[in-house]
Design a protein around this motif. Structure first.
Motif, mmCIF file in Angstrom:
data_model
loop_
_atom_site.group_PDB
_atom_site.id
_atom_site.type_symbol
_atom_site.label_atom_id
_atom_site.label_comp_id
_atom_site.label_asym_id
_atom_site.label_seq_id
_atom_site.Cartn_x
_atom_site.Cartn_y
_atom_site.Cartn_z
ATOM 1 N N UNK A 136 29.002 -28.241 -20.402
ATOM 2 C CA UNK A 136 28.522 -26.858 -20.489
ATOM 3 C C UNK A 136 27.522 -26.532 -19.386
ATOM 4 N N UNK A 137 26.904 -27.560 -18.824
ATOM 5 C CA UNK A 137 26.004 -27.347 -17.695
ATOM 6 C C UNK A 137 25.936 -28.642 -16.887
ATOM 7 N N UNK A 138 25.198 -28.618 -15.817
ATOM 8 C CA UNK A 138 25.131 -29.783 -14.932
ATOM 9 C C UNK A 138 23.898 -30.636 -15.178
ATOM 10 N N UNK A 139 23.268 -30.484 -16.351
ATOM 11 C CA UNK A 139 22.093 -31.288 -16.675
ATOM 12 C C UNK A 139 22.461 -32.779 -16.648
ATOM 13 N N UNK A 140 21.604 -33.614 -16.081
ATOM 14 C CA UNK A 140 21.903 -35.044 -15.954
ATOM 15 C C UNK A 140 22.307 -35.712 -17.271
ATOM 16 N N UNK A 141 21.603 -35.376 -18.349
ATOM 17 C CA UNK A 141 21.927 -35.997 -19.636
ATOM 18 C C UNK A 141 23.373 -35.718 -20.036
ATOM 19 N N UNK A 185 26.636 -38.298 -20.442
ATOM 20 C CA UNK A 185 27.508 -38.317 -21.630
ATOM 21 C C UNK A 185 28.970 -38.132 -21.233
ATOM 22 N N UNK A 186 29.212 -37.325 -20.212
ATOM 23 C CA UNK A 186 30.585 -37.127 -19.732
ATOM 24 C C UNK A 186 31.152 -38.431 -19.168
ATOM 25 N N UNK A 240 37.059 -34.845 -14.597
ATOM 26 C CA UNK A 240 37.430 -33.776 -15.534
ATOM 27 C C UNK A 240 36.377 -33.606 -16.624
ATOM 28 N N UNK A 241 35.898 -34.716 -17.161
ATOM 29 C CA UNK A 241 34.872 -34.638 -18.200
ATOM 30 C C UNK A 241 33.588 -34.019 -17.656
ATOM 31 N N UNK A 242 33.192 -34.437 -16.458
ATOM 32 C CA UNK A 242 31.956 -33.903 -15.882
ATOM 33 C C UNK A 242 32.094 -32.414 -15.569
ATOM 34 N N UNK A 243 33.267 -32.009 -15.111
ATOM 35 C CA UNK A 243 33.496 -30.596 -14.803
ATOM 36 C C UNK A 243 33.510 -29.738 -16.067
#
Length: 208
Positions: free
Chosen positions: A82-87, A91-92, A76-79
């Protein structure tokens, strides 16, 4: 006369698992009994045994449920980034491990008891290894997009250890003193340091 609703199996199983979490929090894993859990869930001991077998079967199921909840909150956090940038994905992952669902009183007591018991119970040890590998693998996957494999190994291992260490220190605090924001900030600082160290190599790769 109103008919009493018969709860579906998945709902009854969830109630029993949640009751087990509460009993473990109240008396500790070693002192927890099927009878206490049944009383908390307002069911018979026979019902608990029917769904989970013996106490160890129920405890194994409880740990699998904890792992499932952590996995789902991480997704859920990763989804929600705001974008799919690795950083941001890293953090997610950090945020999910310090989500309130993982650092409330009951969850922390249950996790601590499971960690301790995993030293002596093979199935709990296996589940703990799965959890450890999942965290490391997810972090390394993101770090690999930002740095060399050697550095990604170090960064992922270090951040996984830092997350576990911060969580463990928080779990040993008796009086609700766990500071989620401080823990996140420390983990973020570690991430920033790893990214700074990797910048020269990343620039070299981009210039090739």
């Amino acid at each position: 006369m109103t008919k009493r609703r018969v709860k579906p199996e998945h709902e009854r199983r969830e109630e029993i698992v949640n009751a087990a979490f509460e009993v473990i929090y109240e008396v500790g894993l070693s002192q927890t009994t099927i009878a206490q859990i049944a009383k908390k869930a307002q069911v018979s001991t026979g019902i608990v045994s029917h769904y989970f077998g013996d106490k160890q079967g129920l405890i194994n199921n409880c740990m699998r449920e904890m792992l499932k909840r952590l996995h789902l909150i991480s997704l859920q956090y990763k989804a929600a980034t705001i974008d799919s940038q690795p950083e941001n994905q890293i953090k997610a992952i950090i945020d999910s491990n310090f989500d309130i669902s993982q650092v409330n009183k009951i969850a922390m007591r249950v996790w601590l008891d499971f960690w301790s018991a995993s030293m002596h119970i093979p199935e709990l040890a296996r589940l703990q290894r799965i959890n450890d590998r999942r965290l490391y693998s997810n972090l390394k996957h993101q770090f690999l997009q930002l740095m060399s494999e050697d550095r990604a190994n170090i960064a992922a291992s270090g951040l996984a250890a830092l997350i576990d260490g911060l969580w463990l220190r928080g779990g040993l605090i008796e009086d609700d003193g766990f500071d989620r924001q401080a823990a996140r900030s420390i983990a973020y600082d570690y991430l920033d340091t790893q990214l700074e160290l990797a910048k020269p190599k990343l620039q070299e790769r981009q210039n090739e």
